[in-house]
Scaffold this motif. Structure first.
Motif, PDB file in Angstrom:
ATOM      1  N   ASN A 149      42.645  48.100  29.266  1.00 27.92           N
ATOM      2  CA  ASN A 149      41.963  47.833  30.530  1.00 27.92           C
ATOM      3  C   ASN A 149      42.010  46.361  30.879  1.00 27.92           C
ATOM      4  O   ASN A 149      42.277  45.988  32.028  1.00 27.92           O
ATOM      5  CB  ASN A 149      40.515  48.294  30.455  1.00 27.92           C
ATOM      6  N   ILE A 150      41.755  45.495  29.903  1.00 27.82           N
ATOM      7  CA  ILE A 150      41.795  44.050  30.151  1.00 27.82           C
ATOM      8  C   ILE A 150      43.211  43.617  30.527  1.00 27.82           C
ATOM      9  O   ILE A 150      43.419  42.819  31.449  1.00 27.82           O
ATOM     10  CB  ILE A 150      41.309  43.268  28.905  1.00 27.82           C
ATOM     11  N   THR A 151      44.214  44.166  29.830  1.00 24.43           N
ATOM     12  CA  THR A 151      45.609  43.842  30.137  1.00 24.43           C
ATOM     13  C   THR A 151      45.958  44.246  31.562  1.00 24.43           C
ATOM     14  O   THR A 151      46.647  43.518  32.291  1.00 24.43           O
ATOM     15  CB  THR A 151      46.551  44.564  29.148  1.00 24.43           C
ATOM     16  N   SER A 152      45.472  45.423  31.973  1.00 21.08           N
ATOM     17  CA  SER A 152      45.754  45.905  33.329  1.00 21.08           C
ATOM     18  C   SER A 152      45.155  44.987  34.382  1.00 21.08           C
ATOM     19  O   SER A 152      45.756  44.726  35.417  1.00 21.08           O
ATOM     20  CB  SER A 152      45.196  47.320  33.502  1.00 21.08           C
ATOM     21  N   ILE A 153      43.932  44.493  34.112  1.00 17.84           N
ATOM     22  CA  ILE A 153      43.278  43.572  35.042  1.00 17.84           C
ATOM     23  C   ILE A 153      44.151  42.334  35.241  1.00 17.84           C
ATOM     24  O   ILE A 153      44.349  41.861  36.362  1.00 17.84           O
ATOM     25  CB  ILE A 153      41.894  43.152  34.519  1.00 17.84           C
ATOM     26  N   MET A 154      44.692  41.824  34.137  1.00 20.70           N
ATOM     27  CA  MET A 154      45.475  40.590  34.197  1.00 20.70           C
ATOM     28  C   MET A 154      46.777  40.773  34.983  1.00 20.70           C
ATOM     29  O   MET A 154      47.306  39.819  35.559  1.00 20.70           O
ATOM     30  CB  MET A 154      45.779  40.102  32.778  1.00 20.70           C
ATOM     31  N   LYS A 155      47.282  42.010  35.040  1.00 16.98           N
ATOM     32  CA  LYS A 155      48.542  42.268  35.744  1.00 16.98           C
ATOM     33  C   LYS A 155      48.346  42.419  37.242  1.00 16.98           C
ATOM     34  O   LYS A 155      49.311  42.413  38.000  1.00 16.98           O
ATOM     35  CB  LYS A 155      49.182  43.553  35.209  1.00 16.98           C
ATOM     36  N   MET A 156      47.115  42.587  37.667  1.00 22.96           N
ATOM     37  CA  MET A 156      46.863  43.019  39.035  1.00 22.96           C
ATOM     38  C   MET A 156      46.672  41.913  40.062  1.00 22.96           C
ATOM     39  O   MET A 156      46.426  42.183  41.224  1.00 22.96           O
ATOM     40  CB  MET A 156      45.641  43.938  39.068  1.00 22.96           C
ATOM     41  N   ASP A 200      40.078  31.080  39.346  1.00 28.46           N
ATOM     42  CA  ASP A 200      41.115  31.994  38.851  1.00 28.46           C
ATOM     43  C   ASP A 200      41.677  31.548  37.502  1.00 28.46           C
ATOM     44  O   ASP A 200      41.915  32.361  36.609  1.00 28.46           O
ATOM     45  CB  ASP A 200      42.253  32.096  39.871  1.00 28.46           C
ATOM     46  N   GLU A 201      41.887  30.239  37.358  1.00 28.05           N
ATOM     47  CA  GLU A 201      42.489  29.728  36.116  1.00 28.05           C
ATOM     48  C   GLU A 201      41.551  29.916  34.927  1.00 28.05           C
ATOM     49  O   GLU A 201      41.961  30.391  33.868  1.00 28.05           O
ATOM     50  CB  GLU A 201      42.839  28.252  36.292  1.00 28.05           C
ATOM     51  N   ASP A 202      40.271  29.557  35.100  1.00 25.00           N
ATOM     52  CA  ASP A 202      39.305  29.710  34.013  1.00 25.00           C
ATOM     53  C   ASP A 202      39.074  31.175  33.676  1.00 25.00           C
ATOM     54  O   ASP A 202      38.937  31.552  32.509  1.00 25.00           O
ATOM     55  CB  ASP A 202      37.973  29.044  34.387  1.00 25.00           C
ATOM     56  N   GLY A 203      39.004  32.005  34.725  1.00 26.46           N
ATOM     57  CA  GLY A 203      38.796  33.436  34.496  1.00 26.46           C
ATOM     58  C   GLY A 203      39.949  34.060  33.738  1.00 26.46           C
ATOM     59  O   GLY A 203      39.748  34.866  32.823  1.00 26.46           O
ATOM     60  N   SER A 204      41.172  33.677  34.103  1.00 27.99           N
ATOM     61  CA  SER A 204      42.351  34.202  33.410  1.00 27.99           C
ATOM     62  C   SER A 204      42.374  33.735  31.957  1.00 27.99           C
ATOM     63  O   SER A 204      42.743  34.489  31.051  1.00 27.99           O
ATOM     64  CB  SER A 204      43.635  33.739  34.119  1.00 27.99           C
ATOM     65  N   LEU A 205      41.969  32.482  31.717  1.00 29.53           N
ATOM     66  CA  LEU A 205      41.906  31.961  30.357  1.00 29.53           C
ATOM     67  C   LEU A 205      40.905  32.756  29.523  1.00 29.53           C
ATOM     68  O   LEU A 205      41.160  33.081  28.357  1.00 29.53           O
ATOM     69  CB  LEU A 205      41.510  30.477  30.376  1.00 29.53           C
ATOM     70  N   LYS A 206      39.789  33.100  30.143  1.00 29.01           N
ATOM     71  CA  LYS A 206      38.767  33.871  29.448  1.00 29.01           C
ATOM     72  C   LYS A 206      39.303  35.240  29.028  1.00 29.01           C
ATOM     73  O   LYS A 206      39.086  35.707  27.909  1.00 29.01           O
ATOM     74  CB  LYS A 206      37.546  34.043  30.365  1.00 29.01           C
ATOM     75  N   LEU A 207      40.042  35.882  29.927  1.00 29.36           N
ATOM     76  CA  LEU A 207      40.627  37.189  29.614  1.00 29.36           C
ATOM     77  C   LEU A 207      41.726  37.053  28.554  1.00 29.36           C
ATOM     78  O   LEU A 207      41.854  37.915  27.681  1.00 29.36           O
ATOM     79  CB  LEU A 207      41.183  37.839  30.872  1.00 29.36           C
TER      80      LEU A 207
END
Length: 532
Positions: A337-344, A366-373
């Motif tokens: 699920n987390i991987t799918s979020i990152m692809k979207m 966006d940058e900080d959020g992506s780093l967190k994921l």
């Protein structure tokens, strides 16, 4: 993002009231003051705010409320319904029909983003099977035709324009005639930007309308226009009588409430929101879904549409759906699920759609959020196959595994514990959804024989008992556990795939479970994953 702060303030005001031990008229008035202040600071017209306040007060009359009424739920529902009414003009927009030419004309102020939005809308219809084309009738702005040509070429959409003809009405008429002859179904005509004080340009606008007789005229409005929105929209309405509004640049930092005021002033529906610079950044507008997203409830239908537009991989979705119907949610499911979020796409766009994710990424760009994921993925990648396929209990029985994962991923024990805490919460929701699915299957089997009326009544009574602890009223039929099955069926049906959810890439489970936890007071997916 535009209106994001407004949503937080309104949500906080309603939340503070419903959590208060002393729910009286004074507390109710304080909540109304905060909501009105938030709307005014977002550039919503003052008369509109006053009207909203009166409507809410009239619907929640403390003096005449029976003692048995759940005041908190009534207030929540009233605020939600009135906010929906604020952006809903109760007018149906034009719907193009296949097999015939549909001419759409764009009007608006200079710099509102008409040319880019023309291409976005053409692409939107193109992906839905329409034969689309673009006509550049903007002969005033230098480079307008080149811009439209560049955008259309990139999107592979046929276009028409002229570098020599200076009369926009002639260019528009020639382009429309050409594409009608070639049996195009959507013909979008871009025009020059103009201001209500420019009488000559307003006259020119009516001349173009007369020349092409559009099926729909769309006003493109910059989301940051502020208090001028109502005046400008009224002027365009009086001259061009547009039938729909598209609000652009909603990914900026402006207040954005002025564009909402334009809807109320002209009684014209918003049909799309421009959410970025890319061709995909055009979201269909629906009043209830918009307010749900504004208040952090998410937009499941919008999420499903977005996911289907960007992915065709359904293998993960089928496996995830199989698990959830059995009441199972493994650590590997969480990872997918987390991987799918990152692809979207950008997190700022998705966080509003997915209930709970906005809590998880609160205050992050966006940058900080992506780093967190990504840090969460590091944790998953440091787990063994047995750990990923487990229900998480293995970490409780053998805590040393947590230390090993933290060391292997270069993170902290706290981050591992936070991740597992989020997984436990979601696994609990999956168990309840699985139970709900079994209840529905048993009910369907019961209806196959015997007295169907009595069995239906018994089933409804049982479902009502399960869903009675519902959450925020006014959520379009998703207010309690009993209605989660409806959402599961909706998600399962998207894309026409039986037994699975093609195109959802596993994201359906994340959104559905976050929705459930939000409704039940679990705070969505907003655990404490990541370093503080």
């Amino acid at each position: 993002m535009v209106l994001q702060d407004l949503g937080r303030r309104i949500n906080a005001a309603v939340g503070d009231l419903t959590r208060s031990n002393n729910l009286d008229e004074k507390a109710f008035d304080d909540m109304l003051k905060e909501i009105c202040a938030a709307l005014l600071s977002a550039d919503v017209n003052v008369k509109l705010v006053q009207s909203l306040r009166k409507q809410i007060k009239a619907s929640v009359n403390f003096a005449s409320l029976p003692s048995a009424v759940n005041k908190k739920r009534l207030i929540q529902k009233t605020v939600f319904d009135q906010l929906v009414s604020l952006v809903d003009p109760h007018a149906e927009p034009f719907r193009p029909k296949k097999g015939r030419p549909n001419v759409i004309m764009f009007v608006g102020l200079q710099g509102a983003g008409k040319t880019t939005t023309c291409t976005k809308l053409a692409r939107h219809y193109q992906t839905r099977g329409f034969k689309t084309a673009l006509v550049c009738a903007d002969t005033f702005r230098a480079g307008a035709f080149d811009q439209l040509k560049q955008n259309a070429t990139k999107a592979k959409i046929p276009y028409y324009g002229s570098l020599t003809q200076t009369d926009p009405a002639i260019v528009a008429a020639e382009g429309v005639a050409k594409f009608k002859k070639e049996r195009f179904e959507i013909i979008i005509v871009d025009t020059s930007g103009r201001h209500k004080q420019e009488e000559d340009l307003f006259t020119e606008m009516t001349q173009i309308q007369t020349a092409i007789t559009p099926d729909q005229t769309i006003l493109v409005m910059d989301g940051s226009i502020g208090q001028a929105a109502e005046v400008q929209a009224s002027a365009f309405k009086a001259t061009a009588d547009f039938g729909a509004i598209i609000i652009t640049k909603t990914d900026g930092n402006a207040a954005g409430g002025g564009a909402i005021s334009a809807v109320a002033a002209t009684h014209t529906p918003i049909i799309f929101l421009g959410t970025g610079e890319h061709m995909m950044d055009l979201e269909r507008f629906e009043p209830k879904a918009f307010i749900q997203k504004l208040l952090g409830m998410g937009d499941i239908a919008g999420l499903v549409e977005h996911v289907q537009a960007v992915t065709k991989d359904s293998a993960t979705a089928k496996e995830t759906y199989k698990h959830i119907t059995e009441g199972i949610y493994t650590v590997r499911d969480f990872r997918e699920n987390i991987t799918s979020i990152m692809k979207m796409g950008p997190l700022s766009k998705l966080s509003g759609m997915i209930p709970g994710l906005s809590n998880l990424t609160a205050g992050l760009d966006d940058e900080d959020g992506s780093l967190k994921l990504r840090r969460m993925i590091y944790l998953f990648d440091s787990m063994t196959a047995a750990e990923l396929d487990s229900d998480g209990k293995i970490f409780v029985e053998q805590p040393s595994r947590i230390v090993r994962i933290a060391c292997g991923s270069g993170t902290t024990v706290r981050e591992v514990e936070d991740l597992l805490s989020q997984h436990r919460m979601m696994a609990g929701m999956a168990k309840k959804v699985g139970g709900q699915k079994k209840q529905m299957q048993r009910a369907q089997n019961m209806l196959k024989g015997g007295n169907k009326e009595q069995q239906m009544a018994a089933m409804q009574k049982r479902m009502a008992a399960m869903g009675g602890a519902g959450g925020m009223p006014g959520m379009g039929g998703m207010g309690g556990m009993g209605d989660m099955a409806k959402m599961m069926q909706m998600l399962q049906g998207q894309g026409g795939g039986g037994g699975g959810m093609p195109g959802l890439g596993g994201m359906d489970l994340q959104s559905m479970m976050s929705q459930m936890s939000g409704l039940m007071g679990g705070g969505g997916g907003g655990g404490r994953g990541g370093r503080r």
